[in-house]
Design a protein around this motif. Sequence first.
Motif, PDB file in Angstrom:
ATOM      1  N   TYR A 157      31.375 -17.514  62.369  1.00 56.04           N
ATOM      2  CA  TYR A 157      31.941 -16.878  63.565  1.00 56.04           C
ATOM      3  C   TYR A 157      33.183 -16.061  63.204  1.00 56.04           C
ATOM      4  O   TYR A 157      33.313 -14.886  63.582  1.00 56.04           O
ATOM      5  N   ASN A 158      34.095 -16.662  62.466  1.00 51.51           N
ATOM      6  CA  ASN A 158      35.340 -15.964  62.111  1.00 51.51           C
ATOM      7  C   ASN A 158      35.077 -14.751  61.216  1.00 51.51           C
ATOM      8  O   ASN A 158      35.739 -13.712  61.338  1.00 51.51           O
ATOM      9  N   TYR A 159      34.113 -14.864  60.319  1.00 50.86           N
ATOM     10  CA  TYR A 159      33.757 -13.772  59.407  1.00 50.86           C
ATOM     11  C   TYR A 159      33.256 -12.568  60.214  1.00 50.86           C
ATOM     12  O   TYR A 159      33.700 -11.437  60.009  1.00 50.86           O
ATOM     13  N   ILE A 160      32.337 -12.814  61.129  1.00 53.65           N
ATOM     14  CA  ILE A 160      31.737 -11.731  61.911  1.00 53.65           C
ATOM     15  C   ILE A 160      32.726 -11.127  62.891  1.00 53.65           C
ATOM     16  O   ILE A 160      32.792  -9.902  63.063  1.00 53.65           O
ATOM     17  N   MET A 161      33.527 -11.976  63.532  1.00 57.54           N
ATOM     18  CA  MET A 161      34.439 -11.499  64.566  1.00 57.54           C
ATOM     19  C   MET A 161      35.733 -10.923  64.003  1.00 57.54           C
ATOM     20  O   MET A 161      36.531 -10.352  64.747  1.00 57.54           O
ATOM     21  N   SER A 162      35.936 -11.045  62.686  1.00 59.92           N
ATOM     22  CA  SER A 162      37.201 -10.580  62.103  1.00 59.92           C
ATOM     23  C   SER A 162      37.262  -9.062  61.957  1.00 59.92           C
ATOM     24  O   SER A 162      38.315  -8.515  61.649  1.00 59.92           O
ATOM     25  N   THR A 163      36.151  -8.385  62.166  1.00 63.50           N
ATOM     26  CA  THR A 163      36.131  -6.923  62.057  1.00 63.50           C
ATOM     27  C   THR A 163      35.553  -6.311  63.325  1.00 63.50           C
ATOM     28  O   THR A 163      34.735  -6.935  64.008  1.00 63.50           O
ATOM     29  N   SER A 164      35.982  -5.094  63.633  1.00 63.82           N
ATOM     30  CA  SER A 164      35.484  -4.390  64.819  1.00 63.82           C
ATOM     31  C   SER A 164      34.232  -3.583  64.514  1.00 63.82           C
ATOM     32  O   SER A 164      33.706  -2.891  65.384  1.00 63.82           O
ATOM     33  N   THR A 165      33.752  -3.659  63.278  1.00 62.47           N
ATOM     34  CA  THR A 165      32.591  -2.867  62.871  1.00 62.47           C
ATOM     35  C   THR A 165      31.296  -3.682  62.966  1.00 62.47           C
ATOM     36  O   THR A 165      31.312  -4.908  63.026  1.00 62.47           O
ATOM     37  N   SER A 166      30.180  -2.961  62.961  1.00 67.33           N
ATOM     38  CA  SER A 166      28.870  -3.588  62.800  1.00 67.33           C
ATOM     39  C   SER A 166      28.582  -3.730  61.309  1.00 67.33           C
ATOM     40  O   SER A 166      29.074  -2.946  60.499  1.00 67.33           O
ATOM     41  N   PHE A 167      27.787  -4.739  60.944  1.00 69.82           N
ATOM     42  CA  PHE A 167      27.300  -4.875  59.571  1.00 69.82           C
ATOM     43  C   PHE A 167      25.878  -4.324  59.542  1.00 69.82           C
ATOM     44  O   PHE A 167      24.946  -4.962  60.056  1.00 69.82           O
ATOM     45  N   VAL A 168      25.715  -3.131  58.999  1.00 64.32           N
ATOM     46  CA  VAL A 168      24.402  -2.489  58.948  1.00 64.32           C
ATOM     47  C   VAL A 168      24.160  -1.966  57.537  1.00 64.32           C
ATOM     48  O   VAL A 168      24.860  -1.057  57.085  1.00 64.32           O
ATOM     49  N   ASP A 169      23.200  -2.550  56.857  1.00 64.59           N
ATOM     50  CA  ASP A 169      22.802  -2.069  55.542  1.00 64.59           C
ATOM     51  C   ASP A 169      22.226  -0.667  55.723  1.00 64.59           C
ATOM     52  O   ASP A 169      21.180  -0.494  56.353  1.00 64.59           O
ATOM     53  N   SER A 170      22.884   0.344  55.182  1.00 60.56           N
ATOM     54  CA  SER A 170      22.481   1.729  55.449  1.00 60.56           C
ATOM     55  C   SER A 170      22.789   2.608  54.246  1.00 60.56           C
ATOM     56  O   SER A 170      23.917   2.662  53.771  1.00 60.56           O
ATOM     57  N   PHE A 171      21.751   3.288  53.752  1.00 62.45           N
ATOM     58  CA  PHE A 171      21.954   4.192  52.623  1.00 62.45           C
ATOM     59  C   PHE A 171      20.915   5.312  52.676  1.00 62.45           C
ATOM     60  O   PHE A 171      19.888   5.206  53.359  1.00 62.45           O
ATOM     61  N   ALA A 172      21.184   6.384  51.972  1.00 60.01           N
ATOM     62  CA  ALA A 172      20.267   7.525  51.937  1.00 60.01           C
ATOM     63  C   ALA A 172      18.967   7.111  51.272  1.00 60.01           C
ATOM     64  O   ALA A 172      18.974   6.483  50.212  1.00 60.01           O
ATOM     65  N   ASP A 173      17.841   7.452  51.899  1.00 64.85           N
ATOM     66  CA  ASP A 173      16.533   7.078  51.381  1.00 64.85           C
ATOM     67  C   ASP A 173      15.901   8.275  50.693  1.00 64.85           C
ATOM     68  O   ASP A 173      15.561   9.271  51.322  1.00 64.85           O
ATOM     69  N   PRO A 331      39.223  -9.838  49.594  1.00 69.84           N
ATOM     70  CA  PRO A 331      37.939  -9.976  48.903  1.00 69.84           C
ATOM     71  C   PRO A 331      37.191 -11.204  49.404  1.00 69.84           C
ATOM     72  O   PRO A 331      37.785 -12.258  49.641  1.00 69.84           O
ATOM     73  N   SER A 332      35.888 -11.045  49.578  1.00 67.79           N
ATOM     74  CA  SER A 332      35.108 -12.112  50.181  1.00 67.79           C
ATOM     75  C   SER A 332      33.703 -12.133  49.610  1.00 67.79           C
ATOM     76  O   SER A 332      33.267 -11.203  48.935  1.00 67.79           O
ATOM     77  N   ARG A 333      32.968 -13.203  49.890  1.00 64.02           N
ATOM     78  CA  ARG A 333      31.558 -13.273  49.551  1.00 64.02           C
ATOM     79  C   ARG A 333      30.794 -12.369  50.509  1.00 64.02           C
ATOM     80  O   ARG A 333      31.227 -12.129  51.632  1.00 64.02           O
ATOM     81  N   CYS A 334      29.642 -11.902  50.075  1.00 68.40           N
ATOM     82  CA  CYS A 334      28.917 -10.896  50.854  1.00 68.40           C
ATOM     83  C   CYS A 334      28.033 -11.467  51.953  1.00 68.40           C
ATOM     84  O   CYS A 334      27.896 -10.865  53.016  1.00 68.40           O
ATOM     85  N   PHE A 335      27.416 -12.637  51.701  1.00 67.45           N
ATOM     86  CA  PHE A 335      26.320 -13.059  52.572  1.00 67.45           C
ATOM     87  C   PHE A 335      26.626 -14.332  53.360  1.00 67.45           C
ATOM     88  O   PHE A 335      27.205 -15.286  52.839  1.00 67.45           O
ATOM     89  N   LEU A 336      26.196 -14.317  54.625  1.00 65.33           N
ATOM     90  CA  LEU A 336      26.321 -15.466  55.522  1.00 65.33           C
ATOM     91  C   LEU A 336      24.984 -16.178  55.716  1.00 65.33           C
ATOM     92  O   LEU A 336      24.954 -17.360  56.064  1.00 65.33           O
ATOM     93  N   PHE A 337      23.901 -15.432  55.536  1.00 64.97           N
ATOM     94  CA  PHE A 337      22.550 -15.967  55.734  1.00 64.97           C
ATOM     95  C   PHE A 337      21.685 -15.575  54.527  1.00 64.97           C
ATOM     96  O   PHE A 337      22.042 -14.663  53.772  1.00 64.97           O
TER      97      PHE A 337
END
Length: 378
Positions: A157-173, A331-337
Amino acid sequence: MKRKQQKLHLYRWKRKVFAAILIGFCFGSLVLMQTQYTRIVSLRHRFAQKPKIAFLFIARNRLSLEMVWDKFFEGGENRFSIFVHSRPGFLFNKATTRSVYFLGRQVNDSTQVDWGEASMIEAERILLRHALEDPYNERFVFLSDSCIPLYNFRYTYNYIMSTSTSFVDSFADTKQGRYNPKMAPVIPVHNWRKGSQWAVLTRKHAEVVVNDTTVFPVFQQHCKRRSLPEFWRERSAPVDPAKEHNCIPDEHYVQTLLAQEGLEGELTRRSVTYSAWDLSSSKDHERRGWHPVTYKYSDATPKLIQSIKEIDNIYYETEYRREWCSSKGKPSRCFLFARKFTRPAALRLLNMSVLGGEGVEARNETVANIEIIESPVN
């Protein structure tokens, strides 16, 4: 005598008027007090209610890992809500789920989902529509029925709510064949993005997805499954190479829509859900890497979970970009799930007590706070 009676009558009339005014004043004051009390109670409730995370599960039928999530949600109080999308006709009740958290949480307007078609996007949009009805839901997490949580609820909960951004894996295909040039009038190729469908959206971005009437129809029209299997089948059907599909909607839609809307600056462009892509399971070179590795009972070890938790950066080859993961500016770990886990594998990890707990940065922060409290004042 007559004059006396007139005075007495006037006196009585004044008393009645005064009494009426007094009663009216008291009644008005009572109504005002009641209104103020209602407002205060409402405001207290509003401020007492913390923002919530909506957990949106896309399932085949039942949730086979429900007991892992049951343990995860314990102690979450009023900080989460749950919505489940299963195939039409499947019912979550006491016969199909043992967790109280999932009872009554199935959406009643689910759609048949076929892998490689826009129906997967529609399932996501249905979940978001239901979740947005609760004004306290401020983050929206997409999860599959094979996902497990790596940490406890508080840390997540704290990890997700600590930022105002969305977490979206997004890159040029840049892979050939995914982008259909016929999309160009609406979706120019420079806005074409790829990434994991397992995103975490802010309320603003969830509303953008639900209200989209431009990009979604283009995906419906041009992203057609050819001879690929339905997404819940484990074994692939024979594929005619001449009939390869031109895009995978769930890996492109949200990313492309947000790029199209000029919102990429509001994203943390990485996923918080780990998947290991299987590069050797298919004899067809073109199809390698289309499906994540499935972890079975023998794979489920503390070493595996620790190796996933230790990942602190992600490299995107098409953009020559390395994303160093952070939380609360540190600095933090990348994954929650993580996915994909079979039921035996997930239950083994649960019994080993290797799921849950807090990240190393959270523990360091707690230790630092204790040291500050215990330090003598000079």
